[in-house]
Scaffold this motif. Structure first.
Motif, PDB file in Angstrom:
ATOM      1  N   LEU A 173       0.633  -1.356  -0.124  1.00  0.00           N
ATOM      2  CA  LEU A 173      -0.150   0.158   0.055  1.00  0.00           C
ATOM      3  C   LEU A 173       1.072   0.980  -0.249  1.00  0.00           C
ATOM      4  O   LEU A 173       1.797   1.176   0.361  1.00  0.00           O
ATOM      5  CB  LEU A 173      -1.046   0.009   0.914  1.00  0.00           C
ATOM      6  CG  LEU A 173      -1.523   0.971   1.669  1.00  0.00           C
ATOM      7  CD1 LEU A 173      -2.530   1.421   0.397  1.00  0.00           C
ATOM      8  CD2 LEU A 173      -2.512   1.135   3.060  1.00  0.00           C
ATOM      9  N   VAL A 174       0.782   1.989  -1.041  1.00  0.00           N
ATOM     10  CA  VAL A 174       1.229   3.363  -1.309  1.00  0.00           C
ATOM     11  C   VAL A 174       0.210   4.684  -0.346  1.00  0.00           C
ATOM     12  O   VAL A 174      -0.519   4.641  -0.918  1.00  0.00           O
ATOM     13  CB  VAL A 174       1.825   3.868  -2.638  1.00  0.00           C
ATOM     14  CG1 VAL A 174       2.985   5.410  -2.271  1.00  0.00           C
ATOM     15  CG2 VAL A 174       2.786   2.729  -2.412  1.00  0.00           C
ATOM     16  N   HIS A 175       0.828   5.045   0.410  1.00  0.00           N
ATOM     17  CA  HIS A 175      -0.485   6.230   1.162  1.00  0.00           C
ATOM     18  C   HIS A 175       0.219   7.566   0.770  1.00  0.00           C
ATOM     19  O   HIS A 175       1.411   7.793   1.332  1.00  0.00           O
ATOM     20  CB  HIS A 175      -0.856   5.772   1.762  1.00  0.00           C
ATOM     21  CG  HIS A 175      -1.802   6.651   3.305  1.00  0.00           C
ATOM     22  ND1 HIS A 175      -2.842   6.596   2.554  1.00  0.00           N
ATOM     23  CD2 HIS A 175      -1.170   7.548   4.798  1.00  0.00           C
ATOM     24  CE1 HIS A 175      -3.369   7.684   3.565  1.00  0.00           C
ATOM     25  NE2 HIS A 175      -2.672   8.413   4.581  1.00  0.00           N
ATOM     26  N   ILE A 176      -0.417   8.954   0.793  1.00  0.00           N
ATOM     27  CA  ILE A 176      -0.407   9.445   0.263  1.00  0.00           C
ATOM     28  C   ILE A 176      -0.775  10.526   1.571  1.00  0.00           C
ATOM     29  O   ILE A 176      -2.080  10.437   2.077  1.00  0.00           O
ATOM     30  CB  ILE A 176      -0.462  10.395  -0.417  1.00  0.00           C
ATOM     31  CG1 ILE A 176      -0.115   9.891  -1.725  1.00  0.00           C
ATOM     32  CG2 ILE A 176      -0.326  11.904  -0.632  1.00  0.00           C
ATOM     33  CD1 ILE A 176      -1.213  10.575  -3.447  1.00  0.00           C
ATOM     34  N   SER A 177       0.031  11.301   2.415  1.00  0.00           N
ATOM     35  CA  SER A 177      -0.005  12.001   3.920  1.00  0.00           C
ATOM     36  C   SER A 177       0.170  13.191   3.633  1.00  0.00           C
ATOM     37  O   SER A 177       0.178  13.520   2.686  1.00  0.00           O
ATOM     38  CB  SER A 177       0.856  10.714   4.986  1.00  0.00           C
ATOM     39  OG  SER A 177       0.297  12.158   6.699  1.00  0.00           O
ATOM     40  N   THR A 178       0.868  14.080   4.635  1.00  0.00           N
ATOM     41  CA  THR A 178       0.973  15.133   4.699  1.00  0.00           C
ATOM     42  C   THR A 178       2.014  16.146   5.695  1.00  0.00           C
ATOM     43  O   THR A 178       2.195  15.379   6.885  1.00  0.00           O
ATOM     44  CB  THR A 178      -0.467  15.934   5.168  1.00  0.00           C
ATOM     45  OG1 THR A 178      -0.032  17.980   4.955  1.00  0.00           O
ATOM     46  CG2 THR A 178      -1.014  15.876   5.795  1.00  0.00           C
ATOM     47  N   ASP A 179       3.112  17.712   5.164  1.00  0.00           N
ATOM     48  CA  ASP A 179       3.650  18.262   6.034  1.00  0.00           C
ATOM     49  C   ASP A 179       2.596  18.312   7.644  1.00  0.00           C
ATOM     50  O   ASP A 179       3.412  18.903   8.525  1.00  0.00           O
ATOM     51  CB  ASP A 179       4.161  18.453   5.473  1.00  0.00           C
ATOM     52  CG  ASP A 179       3.105  20.006   5.312  1.00  0.00           C
ATOM     53  OD1 ASP A 179       2.704  21.250   6.260  1.00  0.00           O
ATOM     54  OD2 ASP A 179       2.306  20.209   4.299  1.00  0.00           O
ATOM     55  N   ALA A 196      -7.218  19.978  12.885  1.00  0.00           N
ATOM     56  CA  ALA A 196      -7.701  18.639  12.648  1.00  0.00           C
ATOM     57  C   ALA A 196      -7.730  18.041  11.679  1.00  0.00           C
ATOM     58  O   ALA A 196      -7.171  16.220  11.891  1.00  0.00           O
ATOM     59  CB  ALA A 196      -9.547  19.117  12.522  1.00  0.00           C
ATOM     60  N   TYR A 197      -7.392  18.433  10.206  1.00  0.00           N
ATOM     61  CA  TYR A 197      -6.721  17.716   9.575  1.00  0.00           C
ATOM     62  C   TYR A 197      -5.064  16.920   9.577  1.00  0.00           C
ATOM     63  O   TYR A 197      -5.340  15.869   9.004  1.00  0.00           O
ATOM     64  CB  TYR A 197      -6.606  19.311   8.017  1.00  0.00           C
ATOM     65  CG  TYR A 197      -5.997  18.799   7.198  1.00  0.00           C
ATOM     66  CD1 TYR A 197      -6.654  17.250   6.053  1.00  0.00           C
ATOM     67  CD2 TYR A 197      -5.027  18.604   6.534  1.00  0.00           C
ATOM     68  CE1 TYR A 197      -5.664  16.966   5.051  1.00  0.00           C
ATOM     69  CE2 TYR A 197      -3.813  18.102   5.252  1.00  0.00           C
ATOM     70  CZ  TYR A 197      -4.803  17.052   4.772  1.00  0.00           C
ATOM     71  OH  TYR A 197      -3.749  16.581   3.635  1.00  0.00           O
ATOM     72  N   GLY A 198      -4.639  17.827  10.424  1.00  0.00           N
ATOM     73  CA  GLY A 198      -3.824  17.527  10.121  1.00  0.00           C
ATOM     74  C   GLY A 198      -3.781  15.798  11.927  1.00  0.00           C
ATOM     75  O   GLY A 198      -3.112  14.727  11.376  1.00  0.00           O
ATOM     76  N   ARG A 199      -4.341  16.182  12.374  1.00  0.00           N
ATOM     77  CA  ARG A 199      -4.959  14.625  13.500  1.00  0.00           C
ATOM     78  C   ARG A 199      -5.204  13.694  12.710  1.00  0.00           C
ATOM     79  O   ARG A 199      -5.335  12.464  13.173  1.00  0.00           O
ATOM     80  CB  ARG A 199      -5.888  15.316  14.304  1.00  0.00           C
ATOM     81  CG  ARG A 199      -4.426  16.646  15.846  1.00  0.00           C
ATOM     82  CD  ARG A 199      -6.020  16.691  17.027  1.00  0.00           C
ATOM     83  NE  ARG A 199      -7.423  17.541  16.470  1.00  0.00           N
ATOM     84  CZ  ARG A 199      -7.136  18.325  16.269  1.00  0.00           C
ATOM     85  NH1 ARG A 199      -6.430  19.398  16.776  1.00  0.00           N
ATOM     86  NH2 ARG A 199      -8.385  19.084  16.209  1.00  0.00           N
ATOM     87  N   SER A 200      -6.367  13.967  11.428  1.00  0.00           N
ATOM     88  CA  SER A 200      -7.315  13.312  10.727  1.00  0.00           C
ATOM     89  C   SER A 200      -6.156  11.911  10.115  1.00  0.00           C
ATOM     90  O   SER A 200      -5.731  10.990   9.783  1.00  0.00           O
ATOM     91  CB  SER A 200      -8.256  13.448  10.003  1.00  0.00           C
ATOM     92  OG  SER A 200      -7.866  14.110   8.742  1.00  0.00           O
ATOM     93  N   LYS A 201      -5.143  13.126   9.511  1.00  0.00           N
ATOM     94  CA  LYS A 201      -4.252  12.337   8.415  1.00  0.00           C
ATOM     95  C   LYS A 201      -2.832  11.453   9.206  1.00  0.00           C
ATOM     96  O   LYS A 201      -2.665  10.675   8.926  1.00  0.00           O
ATOM     97  CB  LYS A 201      -2.780  13.124   7.378  1.00  0.00           C
ATOM     98  CG  LYS A 201      -4.185  14.200   6.847  1.00  0.00           C
ATOM     99  CD  LYS A 201      -4.490  13.082   5.562  1.00  0.00           C
ATOM    100  CE  LYS A 201      -3.539  13.210   4.897  1.00  0.00           C
ATOM    101  NZ  LYS A 201      -4.113  11.795   3.376  1.00  0.00           N
ATOM    102  N   TRP A 202      -2.628  12.321  10.320  1.00  0.00           N
ATOM    103  CA  TRP A 202      -2.011  11.544  11.621  1.00  0.00           C
ATOM    104  C   TRP A 202      -2.733   9.767  12.076  1.00  0.00           C
ATOM    105  O   TRP A 202      -1.628   8.453  11.690  1.00  0.00           O
ATOM    106  CB  TRP A 202      -1.707  12.026  12.861  1.00  0.00           C
ATOM    107  CG  TRP A 202      -0.756  11.199  13.871  1.00  0.00           C
ATOM    108  CD1 TRP A 202      -1.570  10.786  14.994  1.00  0.00           C
ATOM    109  CD2 TRP A 202       0.825  10.540  14.143  1.00  0.00           C
ATOM    110  NE1 TRP A 202      -0.216  10.361  15.907  1.00  0.00           N
ATOM    111  CE2 TRP A 202       0.887   9.947  14.957  1.00  0.00           C
ATOM    112  CE3 TRP A 202       1.240  10.954  12.666  1.00  0.00           C
ATOM    113  CZ2 TRP A 202       2.215   9.167  14.854  1.00  0.00           C
ATOM    114  CZ3 TRP A 202       2.408   9.751  13.185  1.00  0.00           C
ATOM    115  CH2 TRP A 202       3.285   9.399  14.348  1.00  0.00           C
ATOM    116  N   ALA A 203      -3.920  10.106  12.233  1.00  0.00           N
ATOM    117  CA  ALA A 203      -4.879   8.547  12.467  1.00  0.00           C
ATOM    118  C   ALA A 203      -4.037   7.347  11.116  1.00  0.00           C
ATOM    119  O   ALA A 203      -4.377   6.461  11.476  1.00  0.00           O
ATOM    120  CB  ALA A 203      -6.251   9.124  12.639  1.00  0.00           C
ATOM    121  N   GLY A 204      -4.933   8.490  10.267  1.00  0.00           N
ATOM    122  CA  GLY A 204      -4.268   7.771   9.052  1.00  0.00           C
ATOM    123  C   GLY A 204      -3.431   6.730   8.998  1.00  0.00           C
ATOM    124  O   GLY A 204      -3.584   5.780   8.839  1.00  0.00           O
TER     125      GLY A 204
END
Length: 289
Positions: free
Chosen positions: A97-103, A125-133
């Motif tokens: 799986l290749v998953h795109i996340s964020t700074d 909230a956006y950053g927290r949601s991406k961290w959860a992923g």
């Protein structure tokens, strides 16, 4: 097993993945919300089991940063629970799986580029949601690459380049923040990196991990805007302002610099030149330079 399965069809990176697949005659299927609704996390896992691909690229996400402050549960379902379910499905099928996340998973302090192993502390909230992923993928046991990127732009969808071009049609001057620093990243470069990483993970699952990929050189939003207008010959003036003068519902990181050296050493992928990517994007948009 079939070819590559892309979760997402209309986003910037998903569109570029489809463009590259067509140009290279790759076996790639991109699923939209009708076939893989991330708001229903189990639907994505079911789609993976149904298609049994040789690799999965998750190019879909909830990206409305400010709206996420009021819709954190939805953002977390899409950006957190759905990728975790994808990873569990990939583990069961023994595919990468290749998953795109964020700074945005970082606090955005200081001026040193963030490394993949640095401590995270999302500001919104956006950053927290991406961290959860990210965390859901890591604990799944799947062969994976979490690819954190920043400031994505292309000829598709909503992004900074298209916003600046639109505003310049009616304004002589635009105020743009000059104290947020990061790497503008062409979506096409991210798509190409995802394809390369997915291929390498199939042969070398030991490359599993978290990586960074952003455009070079680092710049401020203000300097990026000035480059857009310089390249297009538009007379719009850009006034530099601090972030404090442009309040938003979601706090933005001031330091979005990413250390991409590990990505280069492990996968052989260099940081893309965003100046070249900008020219290509403008050509896509039919804007003369």
């Amino acid at each position: 097993m079939s070819g590559l399965l892309v979760i997402g069809r209309t986003g910037q990176v998903a569109r570029e993945l489809q463009h590259l697949a067509a140009a290279q005659a790759l076996d790639l299927l991109a699923l939209g919300r009708d076939a893989a609704d991330l708001a229903q996390p189990g639907a994505c896992a079911a789609a993976i089991h149904a298609h049994r691909p040789r690799a999965v690229i998750n190019a879909a996400a909830y990206t409305a940063v400010d709206r996420a402050e009021e819709e954190e549960a939805l953002a977390t379902a899409i950006n957190g629970a759905a990728p975790a379910e994808m990873a569990v499905a990939c583990t069961a099928l023994n595919i990468p799986l290749v998953h795109i996340s964020t700074d945005y998973v970082f606090a955005g302090s200081g001026d040193t580029p963030w490394g993949p192993a640095d401590a995270t502390a999302p500001l919104n909230a956006y950053g927290r949601s991406k961290w959860a992923g990210e965390e859901g993928i890591r604990v799944s046991g799947a062969t994976h690459a979490i690819l954190r990127t920043s400031w994505v732009f292309s000829g598709h969808g909503a992004n900074f380049v298209k916003t600046m071009l639109r505003l310049s049609e009616t304004r002589d001057q635009i105020s743009v923040v000059d104290d947020q620093i990061g790497g503008p990243t062409p979506a096409r470069a991210i798509a190409a990196a995802c394809l390369a990483i997915a291929g390498q993970l199939q042969d070398a699952p030991e490359k599993t991990g978290t990586y960074h990929f952003s455009g070079a050189p680092d710049a401020s939003w203000c300097s990026f805007a000035r480059a857009i207008f310089s390249l297009t010959g538009r007379p719009t003036r850009v006034q530099a302002i601090p972030t404090s003068a442009y309040p938003t519902p979601a706090a933005r990181p001031l330091n979005s610099r990413l250390d991409c050296n590990t990505t280069t050493s492990v996968f052989g992928l260099a940081r893309p030149d965003w100046h070249a990517g900008l020219k290509e994007c403008l050509t896509q948009l039919g804007v003369s330079t």
